[in-house]
Design a protein around this motif. Sequence first.
Motif, PDB file in Angstrom:
ATOM      1  N   LEU A 289       0.835  -1.207   0.000  1.00  0.00           N
ATOM      2  CA  LEU A 289       0.000   0.000   0.000  1.00  0.00           C
ATOM      3  C   LEU A 289       0.868   1.254   0.000  1.00  0.00           C
ATOM      4  N   SER A 290       1.909   1.254   0.812  1.00  0.00           N
ATOM      5  CA  SER A 290       2.805   2.411   0.884  1.00  0.00           C
ATOM      6  C   SER A 290       3.502   2.664  -0.440  1.00  0.00           C
ATOM      7  N   LEU A 291       3.911   1.577  -1.111  1.00  0.00           N
ATOM      8  CA  LEU A 291       4.597   1.721  -2.395  1.00  0.00           C
ATOM      9  C   LEU A 291       3.684   2.370  -3.439  1.00  0.00           C
ATOM     10  N   VAL A 292       2.435   1.907  -3.500  1.00  0.00           N
ATOM     11  CA  VAL A 292       1.503   2.463  -4.494  1.00  0.00           C
ATOM     12  C   VAL A 292       1.164   3.914  -4.150  1.00  0.00           C
ATOM     13  N   MET A 293       0.955   4.190  -2.862  1.00  0.00           N
ATOM     14  CA  MET A 293       0.619   5.558  -2.444  1.00  0.00           C
ATOM     15  C   MET A 293       1.783   6.508  -2.680  1.00  0.00           C
ATOM     16  N   MET A 295       3.431   6.690  -5.196  1.00  0.00           N
ATOM     17  CA  MET A 295       3.364   7.115  -6.595  1.00  0.00           C
ATOM     18  C   MET A 295       2.352   8.241  -6.797  1.00  0.00           C
ATOM     19  N   GLY A 296       1.754   8.703  -5.678  1.00  0.00           N
ATOM     20  CA  GLY A 296       0.840   9.841  -5.755  1.00  0.00           C
ATOM     21  C   GLY A 296      -0.633   9.484  -5.713  1.00  0.00           C
ATOM     22  N   TYR A 297      -0.957   8.218  -5.436  1.00  0.00           N
ATOM     23  CA  TYR A 297      -2.361   7.809  -5.397  1.00  0.00           C
ATOM     24  C   TYR A 297      -2.869   7.812  -3.963  1.00  0.00           C
ATOM     25  N   ASN A 298      -4.166   8.124  -3.784  1.00  0.00           N
ATOM     26  CA  ASN A 298      -4.705   8.129  -2.420  1.00  0.00           C
ATOM     27  C   ASN A 298      -4.968   6.699  -1.940  1.00  0.00           C
ATOM     28  N   GLN A 299      -5.240   6.570  -0.651  1.00  0.00           N
ATOM     29  CA  GLN A 299      -5.342   5.247  -0.036  1.00  0.00           C
ATOM     30  C   GLN A 299      -6.454   4.399  -0.638  1.00  0.00           C
ATOM     31  N   ARG A 300      -7.617   5.019  -0.859  1.00  0.00           N
ATOM     32  CA  ARG A 300      -8.758   4.246  -1.369  1.00  0.00           C
ATOM     33  C   ARG A 300      -8.450   3.664  -2.747  1.00  0.00           C
ATOM     34  N   HIS A 301      -7.913   4.510  -3.651  1.00  0.00           N
ATOM     35  CA  HIS A 301      -7.612   4.042  -5.005  1.00  0.00           C
ATOM     36  C   HIS A 301      -6.480   3.016  -4.990  1.00  0.00           C
ATOM     37  N   ALA A 302      -5.515   3.221  -4.128  1.00  0.00           N
ATOM     38  CA  ALA A 302      -4.395   2.276  -4.048  1.00  0.00           C
ATOM     39  C   ALA A 302      -4.875   0.911  -3.554  1.00  0.00           C
ATOM     40  N   LYS A 303      -5.717   0.916  -2.521  1.00  0.00           N
ATOM     41  CA  LYS A 303      -6.253  -0.348  -1.998  1.00  0.00           C
ATOM     42  C   LYS A 303      -7.070  -1.080  -3.068  1.00  0.00           C
ATOM     43  N   ARG A 304      -7.911  -0.314  -3.737  1.00  0.00           N
ATOM     44  CA  ARG A 304      -8.765  -0.898  -4.780  1.00  0.00           C
ATOM     45  C   ARG A 304      -7.912  -1.559  -5.858  1.00  0.00           C
ATOM     46  N   ALA A 305      -6.889  -0.864  -6.307  1.00  0.00           N
ATOM     47  CA  ALA A 305      -6.025  -1.392  -7.361  1.00  0.00           C
ATOM     48  C   ALA A 305      -5.306  -2.658  -6.911  1.00  0.00           C
ATOM     49  N   LEU A 306      -4.822  -2.675  -5.672  1.00  0.00           N
ATOM     50  CA  LEU A 306      -4.119  -3.859  -5.172  1.00  0.00           C
ATOM     51  C   LEU A 306      -5.067  -5.046  -5.037  1.00  0.00           C
ATOM     52  N   ARG A 307      -6.294  -4.799  -4.558  1.00  0.00           N
ATOM     53  CA  ARG A 307      -7.259  -5.900  -4.432  1.00  0.00           C
ATOM     54  C   ARG A 307      -7.615  -6.477  -5.804  1.00  0.00           C
ATOM     55  N   MET A 308      -7.740  -5.595  -6.802  1.00  0.00           N
ATOM     56  CA  MET A 308      -8.109  -6.057  -8.142  1.00  0.00           C
ATOM     57  C   MET A 308      -6.976  -6.837  -8.811  1.00  0.00           C
ATOM     58  N   ASN A 309      -5.744  -6.658  -8.324  1.00  0.00           N
ATOM     59  CA  ASN A 309      -4.571  -7.250  -8.969  1.00  0.00           C
ATOM     60  C   ASN A 309      -3.841  -8.244  -8.080  1.00  0.00           C
ATOM     61  N   ASN A 310      -4.599  -8.821  -7.145  1.00  0.00           N
ATOM     62  CA  ASN A 310      -4.038  -9.886  -6.292  1.00  0.00           C
ATOM     63  C   ASN A 310      -2.781  -9.434  -5.558  1.00  0.00           C
ATOM     64  N   GLN A 311      -2.790  -8.165  -5.101  1.00  0.00           N
ATOM     65  CA  GLN A 311      -1.730  -7.547  -4.294  1.00  0.00           C
ATOM     66  C   GLN A 311      -0.423  -7.317  -5.047  1.00  0.00           C
ATOM     67  N   ASP A 312      -0.477  -7.414  -6.387  1.00  0.00           N
ATOM     68  CA  ASP A 312       0.732  -7.181  -7.179  1.00  0.00           C
ATOM     69  C   ASP A 312       0.904  -5.675  -7.395  1.00  0.00           C
ATOM     70  N   VAL A 313       2.019  -5.119  -6.908  1.00  0.00           N
ATOM     71  CA  VAL A 313       2.240  -3.674  -6.953  1.00  0.00           C
ATOM     72  C   VAL A 313       2.342  -3.175  -8.396  1.00  0.00           C
ATOM     73  N   GLY A 314       3.118  -3.882  -9.236  1.00  0.00           N
ATOM     74  CA  GLY A 314       3.261  -3.471 -10.633  1.00  0.00           C
ATOM     75  C   GLY A 314       1.926  -3.476 -11.363  1.00  0.00           C
ATOM     76  N   GLY A 315       1.174  -4.555 -11.147  1.00  0.00           N
ATOM     77  CA  GLY A 315      -0.145  -4.660 -11.785  1.00  0.00           C
ATOM     78  C   GLY A 315      -1.081  -3.566 -11.303  1.00  0.00           C
ATOM     79  N   ALA A 316      -0.992  -3.233 -10.006  1.00  0.00           N
ATOM     80  CA  ALA A 316      -1.858  -2.191  -9.442  1.00  0.00           C
ATOM     81  C   ALA A 316      -1.541  -0.834 -10.055  1.00  0.00           C
ATOM     82  N   ILE A 317      -0.258  -0.534 -10.227  1.00  0.00           N
ATOM     83  CA  ILE A 317       0.127   0.767 -10.808  1.00  0.00           C
ATOM     84  C   ILE A 317      -0.313   0.833 -12.272  1.00  0.00           C
TER      85      ILE A 317
END
Length: 551
Positions: A289-293, A295-317
């Motif tokens: 979560l910290s890594l994605v945030m 990159m300038g994204y807020n917590q809600r969007h970062a969490k959503r992206a990680l959940r949709m991508n099976n916690q993969d940081v690259g996929g979430a970004i």
Amino acid sequence: MAKLKIAGSWSGVLEEVDLAIWTISSLREEVAKRSNCENPHFINFICAGRILKDDNGTLTLTQLGVKNNSKILATLSSPQQGQSLVVEEQSSHRLARIRSAATALAERHADGSLPVEDFNIEVEDQNGQKVRLGSELDQRAVMMGLMLHAKGKRLIKVGNYKDALEVLTMGEEAFSICDPKVIELIDNVPILQIDMVWCYFMLRDIRWLSDAGNRLEMARVGIGRAHGKDSLRLRLLQGGRYPELALHLRLELLEGVVAFHTGQLEKSKQALASAMAKFVQLQVPDEALSLVMSMGYNQRHAKRALRMNNQDVGGAIDFLVEEKAKKMQKQEEDLKRRAEIMEQKKFGVTPLKKAVDMERLKELVTIGFEKELAAEALRKNENDTQKALDDLTNPETNSDLQVNIETRIRKRQKQAKDSAIERVVQMGFERSRVIAAFEEDGGLDKILQRLTAQPEAENIQPQVNSTVASHGSASSSNPLPNNISSDILGPMNEVEDHNKAEARDVEMEDELSADIANGDAFTDYDIEVNIEGDAITEYMSMIESAGITSK
């Protein structure tokens, strides 16, 4: 004879109901007898978002709008519950407004009519591509179902589960009008079924238990059909992502709850264990979560992206970058569509009150016909391209089309000029002087200068209560000055008079359109699973206790 599904103070199915003979009193007596209620007058009914009322006691259920297989909510009141009845009636009134507004929007936006708004509601697939499902009736029913589903989800989000359930029931009724083959293509209906059972669960009303089990079975079959085996079709559509995980978690939790309350402890335990595994999988690690945030994204969007991508940081970004690009593209398309609608309004409507089909117009323009002329040909021929081509290539009918265009232009100019004159008259100037000022060439500034520069102008100040403005009409056919100011003209409706909008519930329509506009392809899968996690733990503990007791 009809069947009625009753829920609330008594749950069950009334069979052999003659809707043409039964009244509210008949229904009250039957439900009172089955629910052991001593006074039938304390029973009230809600059907399709409104309270069933018959002050004279003479209207039949058919006259009150009750149909075969209608779902009716029976509520029990007492003389001391006057205030709660008022609240219930207010809620019922709002539900009726929601249904009416959704119906009006769907009718306007599904049948080719010219939208009175500066936007158009269109059905899209998960890739944002516009699709047309089935017939006009199917398209209208799907639109209405989607709008009501979106409103139901909004009510769920704010914790109003009772009203949400009513709105979702309306959505289910709308979808039921569609051709079953159309419904099989989309996953909206199975998701709606899960949302309805979620409302049952949050209301903690076990009287819905049997209905909940049936709905969950239908939901599982529907999702399997729409997403493919092991969600392979969905995985291909979403580029290997896992958007459906939270939805399956909720489904399995609810299946476990129903199984527990029907005494199927082993089945409940298996469903809850599977839900728990998904719950653990959906927990977002702090480091990711910290890594994605960062990159300038807020917590809600970062969490959503990680959940949709099976916690993969690259996929979430990558997901977030794609979503931003899609949003910008969508905004550009919306601006283009608004401009297109404004242009569409200038062409008028067909004899059956439909808008000129812009795609067919583009085809005719592409092969060399002038846009205004091609639009008039389509308008006259109910958007039939071949008939429009015949008129355009026939010198006689082509000439008639040009005459029609000139006539409509002159009519629009006169309407615009009359409107501008009325606005200036409302400032308090004498009508004859205003008309005379408009007869001379020049823009608004010059017109106002003429009116205020004349000697008698000092004695003719704008009057707040002037009655001149509300009587008579301008009678000049001269064109409106080219540089007349838009603040005097106001937003002119270019559509013919017979196509003016009827009375609308603008506030509710705006609510519904906002619910739709704020959603995206992942809205149905974007579920915070905190409540689900607590419920899984609670029911696992109850199963363990029940197992110890049985031993």
